[in-house]
Design a protein around this motif. Structure first.
Motif, PDB file in Angstrom:
ATOM      1  N   HIS A 159       4.045   0.659   2.408  1.00 20.45           N
ATOM      2  CA  HIS A 159       3.830  -0.422   3.406  1.00 20.45           C
ATOM      3  C   HIS A 159       3.394  -1.799   3.032  1.00 20.45           C
ATOM      4  O   HIS A 159       2.645  -1.796   1.905  1.00 20.45           O
ATOM      5  CB  HIS A 159       2.761  -0.076   4.448  1.00 20.45           C
ATOM      6  CG  HIS A 159       2.950   1.478   4.923  1.00 20.45           C
ATOM      7  ND1 HIS A 159       3.645   1.964   5.927  1.00 20.45           N
ATOM      8  CD2 HIS A 159       2.548   2.651   4.271  1.00 20.45           C
ATOM      9  CE1 HIS A 159       3.635   3.334   5.802  1.00 20.45           C
ATOM     10  NE2 HIS A 159       2.786   3.681   4.702  1.00 20.45           N
ATOM     11  N   GLU A 160       4.276  -2.728   3.263  1.00 19.91           N
ATOM     12  CA  GLU A 160       3.928  -3.886   2.709  1.00 19.91           C
ATOM     13  C   GLU A 160       3.969  -5.136   3.757  1.00 19.91           C
ATOM     14  O   GLU A 160       4.407  -5.261   4.963  1.00 19.91           O
ATOM     15  CB  GLU A 160       5.166  -4.384   1.897  1.00 19.91           C
ATOM     16  CG  GLU A 160       5.115  -5.850   1.372  1.00 19.91           C
ATOM     17  CD  GLU A 160       6.623  -6.434   0.558  1.00 19.91           C
ATOM     18  OE1 GLU A 160       6.297  -7.080  -0.266  1.00 19.91           O
ATOM     19  OE2 GLU A 160       7.480  -5.797   0.902  1.00 19.91           O
ATOM     20  N   LYS A 161       3.128  -6.023   3.491  1.00 19.79           N
ATOM     21  CA  LYS A 161       2.996  -7.343   4.137  1.00 19.79           C
ATOM     22  C   LYS A 161       3.213  -8.567   3.229  1.00 19.79           C
ATOM     23  O   LYS A 161       2.744  -8.573   1.983  1.00 19.79           O
ATOM     24  CB  LYS A 161       1.442  -7.643   4.658  1.00 19.79           C
ATOM     25  CG  LYS A 161       0.914  -6.435   5.479  1.00 19.79           C
ATOM     26  CD  LYS A 161       1.413  -6.500   6.929  1.00 19.79           C
ATOM     27  CE  LYS A 161       0.885  -5.540   7.952  1.00 19.79           C
ATOM     28  NZ  LYS A 161       1.545  -5.688   9.029  1.00 19.79           N
ATOM     29  N   GLU A 220      -4.082  -0.823   9.886  1.00 15.92           N
ATOM     30  CA  GLU A 220      -2.745  -0.097  10.483  1.00 15.92           C
ATOM     31  C   GLU A 220      -2.352   1.444   9.616  1.00 15.92           C
ATOM     32  O   GLU A 220      -1.997   2.178  10.381  1.00 15.92           O
ATOM     33  CB  GLU A 220      -1.469  -1.008  10.235  1.00 15.92           C
ATOM     34  CG  GLU A 220      -1.307  -2.191  10.905  1.00 15.92           C
ATOM     35  CD  GLU A 220      -0.620  -3.202  10.422  1.00 15.92           C
ATOM     36  OE1 GLU A 220       0.501  -2.786   9.797  1.00 15.92           O
ATOM     37  OE2 GLU A 220      -0.294  -4.254  11.114  1.00 15.92           O
ATOM     38  N   GLN A 221      -2.814   1.296   8.520  1.00 14.29           N
ATOM     39  CA  GLN A 221      -2.764   2.504   7.802  1.00 14.29           C
ATOM     40  C   GLN A 221      -3.996   3.524   7.603  1.00 14.29           C
ATOM     41  O   GLN A 221      -3.978   4.648   7.225  1.00 14.29           O
ATOM     42  CB  GLN A 221      -2.239   2.058   6.419  1.00 14.29           C
ATOM     43  CG  GLN A 221      -0.691   1.590   6.341  1.00 14.29           C
ATOM     44  CD  GLN A 221       0.373   2.257   7.125  1.00 14.29           C
ATOM     45  OE1 GLN A 221       0.361   3.408   7.232  1.00 14.29           O
ATOM     46  NE2 GLN A 221       0.817   1.287   7.903  1.00 14.29           N
ATOM     47  N   PHE A 253       0.813  -1.190  -0.238  1.00 15.29           N
ATOM     48  CA  PHE A 253      -0.159  -0.085  -0.036  1.00 15.29           C
ATOM     49  C   PHE A 253       0.707   1.443   0.177  1.00 15.29           C
ATOM     50  O   PHE A 253       1.812   1.386   0.672  1.00 15.29           O
ATOM     51  CB  PHE A 253      -0.947   0.190   1.274  1.00 15.29           C
ATOM     52  CG  PHE A 253      -1.281   1.341   1.474  1.00 15.29           C
ATOM     53  CD1 PHE A 253      -2.452   1.686   0.746  1.00 15.29           C
ATOM     54  CD2 PHE A 253      -1.241   2.053   2.664  1.00 15.29           C
ATOM     55  CE1 PHE A 253      -3.355   2.927   0.956  1.00 15.29           C
ATOM     56  CE2 PHE A 253      -1.789   3.240   2.916  1.00 15.29           C
ATOM     57  CZ  PHE A 253      -2.844   3.627   1.920  1.00 15.29           C
ATOM     58  N   GLU A 296      -4.942  -6.059   7.391  1.00 10.31           N
ATOM     59  CA  GLU A 296      -4.010  -5.321   8.549  1.00 10.31           C
ATOM     60  C   GLU A 296      -3.445  -4.199   8.239  1.00 10.31           C
ATOM     61  O   GLU A 296      -3.425  -3.256   8.967  1.00 10.31           O
ATOM     62  CB  GLU A 296      -2.827  -6.544   8.753  1.00 10.31           C
ATOM     63  CG  GLU A 296      -3.100  -7.652   9.414  1.00 10.31           C
ATOM     64  CD  GLU A 296      -2.059  -8.676   9.549  1.00 10.31           C
ATOM     65  OE1 GLU A 296      -1.105  -8.554   8.785  1.00 10.31           O
ATOM     66  OE2 GLU A 296      -2.006  -9.830  10.450  1.00 10.31           O
ATOM     67  N   LEU A 297      -3.352  -4.139   6.884  1.00  9.76           N
ATOM     68  CA  LEU A 297      -2.796  -2.774   6.125  1.00  9.76           C
ATOM     69  C   LEU A 297      -3.812  -1.634   6.216  1.00  9.76           C
ATOM     70  O   LEU A 297      -3.658  -0.574   6.657  1.00  9.76           O
ATOM     71  CB  LEU A 297      -2.358  -2.976   4.792  1.00  9.76           C
ATOM     72  CG  LEU A 297      -1.020  -3.663   4.571  1.00  9.76           C
ATOM     73  CD1 LEU A 297      -0.971  -3.663   2.920  1.00  9.76           C
ATOM     74  CD2 LEU A 297       0.210  -2.786   4.954  1.00  9.76           C
TER      75      LEU A 297
END
Length: 222
Positions: free
Chosen positions: A24-26, A48-49, A16, A44-45
């Motif tokens: 940001h990465e998972k 969190e974001q 993202f 999660e992203l």
């Protein structure tokens, strides 16, 4: 804001890009992880974001070649995610994404070979020329016998992807080699940002009818 999915191999990656330009990465590398992890990473992203689907400028998806199952899972994900929205979907050449990942590191090679293990004696392959302003395709996406790919790799070239383990060590000893650790949805975002919608590696897709690009053994070069 951009959202990207990379599921063409055993790597499951969701990235993202926020309004500030930070990515940001998972990510996980595990066989069969896509069905469980893809939506978990997305949730999660988002949490969190602090973004919603409606905030997105576009969604990017790795279109293949690669794992039939992995590509189907991301295709289903974007169809559900974008249903009833006007958010554009862009399908991105998977092998170009691999090449972009090493290009972003400032490699000095003139040619990058992106390779995915296609089982038996074949590799998915595409070669890219490294220019100052980005990547240019030197060849088309093809399924080739490993021997043919090995003949194309010259000293000083870069080779990236899951297919590197199938290539003779003697061929790779004078090349720069990057394995699955280099596969990431981040690269789809940087490729989109660097190339724009006019890139030959990026295609606007209809979420409702989107279908990944599959390649079969019947298409293998002899």
């Amino acid at each position: 804001m951009l959202l990207a999915f990379e599921t063409a191999t055993n790597v499951c990656s969701v990235a993202f890009k926020d309004d500030g330009g930070q990515i940001h990465e998972k990510r996980i590398e595990k066989r069969g992880a896509h069905s469980e992890q893809l939506f978990l990473f997305l949730e999660e992203l988002m949490k969190e974001q602090g973004f919603a689907v409606s905030d997105l400028k576009a969604v990017l998806v790795s279109e293949g070649p690669g794992s039939y199952t992995g590509l189907r899972i991301s295709a289903s994900a974007v169809k559900g995610l974008l249903f009833g929205t006007e958010i554009p979907l862009y399908a991105i050449n998977t092998l170009a994404g691999f090449a972009q990942s090493v290009f972003d590191q400032g490699i000095k090679s003139e040619t990058i070979h992106s390779v995915i293990d296609a089982r038996r004696v074949h590799l998915y392959h595409q070669a890219f020329a490294v220019e100052e302003d980005g990547l240019q395709a030197e060849t088309e996406v093809e399924i080739k016998p490993i021997e043919q790919v090995q003949e194309m790799i010259k000293p000083g070239d870069t080779v990236v992807g899951t297919g590197t383990k199938r290539i003779d060590e003697e061929v790779l000893k004078n090349a720069s080699v990057f394995g699955p650790e280099q596969i990431t949805a981040r690269a789809l975002i940087t490729l989109y940002n660097n190339s724009g919608q006019g890139s030959p590696f990026i295609t606007r897709a209809d979420p409702e009818s989107y279908d990944p690009k599959y390649y079969t053994s019947r298409q293998a070069k002899k």
